[in-house]
Design a protein around this motif. Structure first.
Motif, PDB file in Angstrom:
ATOM      1  N   UNK A  93     -29.356 -19.686 -47.516  1.00  0.00           N
ATOM      2  CA  UNK A  93     -30.194 -19.231 -47.976  1.00  0.00           C
ATOM      3  C   UNK A  93     -31.630 -18.859 -46.861  1.00  0.00           C
ATOM      4  N   UNK A  94     -32.230 -18.264 -47.509  1.00  0.00           N
ATOM      5  CA  UNK A  94     -33.587 -18.578 -46.993  1.00  0.00           C
ATOM      6  C   UNK A  94     -34.444 -19.905 -46.707  1.00  0.00           C
ATOM      7  N   UNK A  95     -35.123 -20.118 -45.532  1.00  0.00           N
ATOM      8  CA  UNK A  95     -35.746 -21.629 -45.577  1.00  0.00           C
ATOM      9  C   UNK A  95     -36.427 -22.221 -47.347  1.00  0.00           C
ATOM     10  N   UNK A  96     -37.910 -20.497 -47.834  1.00  0.00           N
ATOM     11  CA  UNK A  96     -38.214 -20.912 -48.598  1.00  0.00           C
ATOM     12  C   UNK A  96     -37.724 -21.065 -50.085  1.00  0.00           C
ATOM     13  N   UNK A  97     -36.431 -19.874 -50.091  1.00  0.00           N
ATOM     14  CA  UNK A  97     -35.741 -19.307 -51.096  1.00  0.00           C
ATOM     15  C   UNK A  97     -35.274 -21.296 -51.304  1.00  0.00           C
ATOM     16  N   UNK A  98     -34.006 -21.756 -50.034  1.00  0.00           N
ATOM     17  CA  UNK A  98     -33.887 -22.713 -50.423  1.00  0.00           C
ATOM     18  C   UNK A  98     -34.652 -23.747 -50.799  1.00  0.00           C
ATOM     19  N   UNK A  99     -36.144 -24.364 -50.114  1.00  0.00           N
ATOM     20  CA  UNK A  99     -36.609 -25.471 -50.691  1.00  0.00           C
ATOM     21  C   UNK A  99     -37.142 -24.715 -52.777  1.00  0.00           C
ATOM     22  N   UNK A 100     -37.024 -23.635 -53.040  1.00  0.00           N
ATOM     23  CA  UNK A 100     -37.416 -23.623 -54.657  1.00  0.00           C
ATOM     24  C   UNK A 100     -36.206 -24.403 -55.120  1.00  0.00           C
ATOM     25  N   UNK A 101     -35.121 -23.243 -54.665  1.00  0.00           N
ATOM     26  CA  UNK A 101     -33.544 -24.287 -55.668  1.00  0.00           C
ATOM     27  C   UNK A 101     -33.395 -25.667 -55.378  1.00  0.00           C
ATOM     28  N   UNK A 102     -33.693 -26.214 -54.300  1.00  0.00           N
ATOM     29  CA  UNK A 102     -33.965 -27.415 -54.310  1.00  0.00           C
ATOM     30  C   UNK A 102     -34.485 -28.257 -54.418  1.00  0.00           C
ATOM     31  N   UNK A 103     -35.951 -27.654 -55.147  1.00  0.00           N
ATOM     32  CA  UNK A 103     -37.090 -28.582 -56.313  1.00  0.00           C
ATOM     33  C   UNK A 103     -36.375 -28.320 -57.663  1.00  0.00           C
ATOM     34  N   UNK A 104     -36.118 -26.941 -58.148  1.00  0.00           N
ATOM     35  CA  UNK A 104     -34.919 -27.264 -59.165  1.00  0.00           C
ATOM     36  C   UNK A 104     -34.007 -27.795 -59.410  1.00  0.00           C
ATOM     37  N   UNK A 105     -33.080 -28.187 -58.109  1.00  0.00           N
ATOM     38  CA  UNK A 105     -31.977 -29.482 -58.434  1.00  0.00           C
ATOM     39  C   UNK A 105     -33.018 -30.156 -59.104  1.00  0.00           C
ATOM     40  N   UNK A 106     -33.971 -31.056 -58.204  1.00  0.00           N
ATOM     41  CA  UNK A 106     -34.624 -31.481 -58.002  1.00  0.00           C
ATOM     42  C   UNK A 106     -35.098 -32.252 -59.519  1.00  0.00           C
ATOM     43  N   UNK A 107     -36.239 -31.378 -60.040  1.00  0.00           N
ATOM     44  CA  UNK A 107     -36.414 -31.273 -61.520  1.00  0.00           C
ATOM     45  C   UNK A 107     -35.839 -31.162 -62.807  1.00  0.00           C
ATOM     46  N   UNK A 108     -34.279 -30.824 -62.635  1.00  0.00           N
ATOM     47  CA  UNK A 108     -33.217 -31.050 -63.401  1.00  0.00           C
ATOM     48  C   UNK A 108     -32.982 -32.108 -64.022  1.00  0.00           C
ATOM     49  N   UNK A 109     -32.289 -32.811 -62.123  1.00  0.00           N
ATOM     50  CA  UNK A 109     -32.489 -34.454 -62.149  1.00  0.00           C
ATOM     51  C   UNK A 109     -33.534 -35.097 -62.939  1.00  0.00           C
ATOM     52  N   UNK A 110     -34.304 -35.022 -62.552  1.00  0.00           N
ATOM     53  CA  UNK A 110     -35.034 -35.845 -62.703  1.00  0.00           C
ATOM     54  C   UNK A 110     -36.080 -35.600 -64.494  1.00  0.00           C
ATOM     55  N   UNK A 111     -35.642 -34.085 -64.910  1.00  0.00           N
ATOM     56  CA  UNK A 111     -35.819 -34.356 -66.520  1.00  0.00           C
ATOM     57  C   UNK A 111     -36.972 -33.507 -66.401  1.00  0.00           C
ATOM     58  N   UNK A 112     -37.717 -33.446 -65.249  1.00  0.00           N
ATOM     59  CA  UNK A 112     -39.124 -32.828 -65.552  1.00  0.00           C
ATOM     60  C   UNK A 112     -39.386 -31.253 -65.545  1.00  0.00           C
ATOM     61  N   UNK A 113     -40.327 -30.672 -65.627  1.00  0.00           N
ATOM     62  CA  UNK A 113     -40.740 -29.651 -65.185  1.00  0.00           C
ATOM     63  C   UNK A 113     -41.379 -29.398 -63.865  1.00  0.00           C
ATOM     64  N   UNK A 114     -41.867 -28.685 -63.361  1.00  0.00           N
ATOM     65  CA  UNK A 114     -42.856 -29.086 -61.778  1.00  0.00           C
ATOM     66  C   UNK A 114     -42.804 -27.074 -61.944  1.00  0.00           C
ATOM     67  N   UNK A 115     -44.261 -26.968 -61.142  1.00  0.00           N
ATOM     68  CA  UNK A 115     -45.031 -26.081 -61.085  1.00  0.00           C
ATOM     69  C   UNK A 115     -45.649 -26.267 -59.266  1.00  0.00           C
TER      70      UNK A 115
END
Length: 87
Positions: free
Chosen positions: A54-76
């Motif tokens: 993935x392009x770096x900005x798309x990967x970072x978005x996905x990485x943040x989503x994975x972290x949100x799932x792991x943490x059980x928190x929403x992210x904006x």
């Protein structure tokens, strides 16, 4: 997870949503079919593989989503372009 992307180039601002679709069973995976002619193929991959494809900005978005799932928190997020130093 929601990422607000500021206006850039010819595009207005936008909201990017990433949803946790859960885990598919073997039968569900076997029954997946591409119905849209714009899509040629799909595959499942690890997050490590996704980071290389993935392009770096798309990967970072996905990485943040994975972290949100792991943490059980929403992210904006606001115009995610750089890797998050907290990850």
């Amino acid at each position: 997870m929601v990422d607000w992307v500021a206006p850039h180039g010819p595009w207005d601002d936008s909201l990017m949503f990433v949803f946790d679709g859960g885990v598919l069973g073997d039968g569900q995976v076997a029954s997946l079919r591409i119905l849209d002619q714009e899509i040629h193929a799909f595959r499942f991959c690890s997050s490590e593989e996704a980071a290389t494809m993935l392009r770096p900005y798309v990967w970072n978005r996905l990485d943040q989503a994975i972290a949100a799932i792991r943490d059980g928190r929403s992210r904006y997020l606001h115009t995610t372009t750089e890797p998050n130093p907290d990850r």
